[in-house]
Each structure stands twice: as structure tokens, then as C-alpha cells.
Motif scaffolding. Structure first.
Motif: not given
Length: 241
Positions: A96-125
Motif C-alpha cells: 500500500n505504501k509503495l503503490l503511492k510513493e514516487d517509485c516503480y512497483v512490480v507485483l508478481d501475483v500468484g497463478g489463477d484466481h487463487i493467487g489473485a486473491r492476494s491483491i484484492g485489498g489493493f484494488a482501489p490503488k
């Protein structure tokens, strides 16, 4: 190689434009981690901000970007992940913190919908204008073999991650493993273009760096060469155990 390198850097600058956050999702085995690592490397070379890489994969014990942590950090990239205990899922902090800061952020998300649950809470950003979500396609994997399978997997990922459909960008990664030939790569590009081009453009295609010169200029989409960081000692370079 100097001219191709300049072209690659310019390709990356065109892709990132004014964006700062890059999320890689897709089916298991599509090559998200290798692409994510290489994309972070190119951000470091082409951009002007610090690069942070997050291993968000909680779905499998192998072929995760954390296995290449030393190589990634050697590129000058800040690496983030959280250790797991057995199969207990853990979520890495600081996103959450780095998605807002002046930097590049790369998120490597786990496979399929099971792994994609990990980013549900960051959806607004993630759904903001400064972020691109890359969906990785591989015509040689079962769930990207036709448009119906792509649509089914994608719908499940969007459902649990709450990512807006309009945020999606497509990446083509046609490979059959480390033994992939130039002909297989080009055939995979053609097949994927035929399937998805009526609906959405492919932002870029990925090819093993050893094949780059052979296929350079022969694809519709911009081309990024990929160095294989996630190789394992029980595999020889011919792909056999």
C-alpha cells in the motif's frame, strides 16, 4: 547489440509512459515471474525511479521469483516477500505504501484466481491511472489455448481481485520451455493474435534472449527479450532431467 539495446530501452519507455505500478497476473505457468523480473530490470535501465519488486505468489513452492532474489537484488532492485510456514498463506507488507510513493512497483501475483486473491485489498490503488495490470498469455498452456479458456480464467481473476476490466493490458509469452524454437515462438504469436486481436491489443511479446535476434522485426507487437532467471539444477539446458 548496442542498437537493439537502445530499441529495447525505448520500447520500455513507451510502455511505461507516465505509469509507475505494474501488476502481472495470469494462469499458473504462463511465465509471470520471469516476465516480472525482466520487466523490473528494464525499468531500472530505462526509468529514473527506484524499483521495488514484490513476490506475491502464495500458490506454489517452486518457480517463484524469490528463488532468484540474489540475482534480482544484484540488479539494484529492492526485493520484497514474506516467508511461508508450510502451506500457510502470508501476505507481504509495504505494498500500500509503495503503490503511492514516487517509485516503480512490480507485483508478481500468484497463478489463477487463487493467487489473485492476494491483491484484492489493493484494488482501489491498482485501479488508479498510474497503474497497468498485465495479463500474461501463453498459447502453449491449456488455459490460454482458446478464447473461451482465456475468458473463463480472466473472469475468475477479475472476480476475486476486483481489478477493473479496463485496466487490463495483454502480454504474449508463447513458449514451450527452455527448448522453445524461433518457429514455435512465431507460431504462438500468430495463434494468440488471431484469438485476442478482435477484442484487445497485445502490448508486447516476450521471447528468450537467445532467440531475440532471430525473431526481431517479425512480430506485430513490440518485443522484449527475456533472460531466464528461474532455472533449476535438476534441469539441463536441453530441458531434460
Amino acid at each position: 547489440m548496442e542498437q537493439p539495446k537502445k530499441e529495447i530501452v525505448q520500447t520500455v519507455r513507451n510502455l511505461i509512459s507516465d505509469k509507475k505500478n505494474f501488476v502481472f497476473v495470469g494462469e499458473a505457468g504462463s511465465g509471470k515471474s520471469e516476465i516480472g523480473i525482466n520487466f523490473a530490470k528494464y525499468l531500472k535501465e530505462a526509468g529514473d525511479k527506484p524499483v521495488h519488486f514484490f513476490d506475491m505468489d502464495m500458490t506454489k513452492p517452486l518457480f517463484r521469483s524469490r528463488d532468484a532474489r540474489e540475482s534480482i537484488e544484484a540488479l539494484g532492485i529492492e526485493f520484497h516477500h514474506e516467508k511461508q510456514f508450510m502451506d500457510a498463506p502470508t501476505l507481504v507488507g509495504g505494498v500500500n505504501k509503495l503503490l503511492k510513493e514516487d517509485c516503480y512497483v512490480v507485483l508478481d501475483v500468484g497463478g489463477d484466481h487463487i493467487g489473485a486473491r492476494s491483491i484484492g485489498g489493493f484494488a482501489p490503488k491498482i485501479n488508479k491511472d498510474d497503474t497497468i495490470v498485465y495479463y500474461v498469455l501463453n498459447a502453449y498452456r491449456p488455459w490460454s489455448s482458446d478464447i473461451n479458456h482465456i475468458d473463463e480464467t480472466l473472469a475468475k481473476i477479475l472476480g476475486v481481485s476486483h481489478i477493473q476490466l479496463g485496466k487490463l493490458h495483454m502480454v504474449n509469452n508463447p513458449n514451450n520451455g527452455i527448448t522453445t524454437t524461433a518457429e514455435e515462438f512465431l507460431e504462438g504469436c500468430k495463434k494468440m493474435s488471431e484469438m485476442v486481436s478482435p477484442y484487445i491489443a497485445v502490448d508486447f511479446a516476450c521471447v528468450q534472449e537467445t532467440l531475440y535476434e532471430e525473431v526481431r522485426g517479425r512480430t506485430d507487437a513490440p518485443l522484449l527479450p527475456i533472460h531466464l532467471y528461474l532455472t533449476y539444477p535438476w534441469l539441463n539446458m536441453d530441458g531434460k532431467k
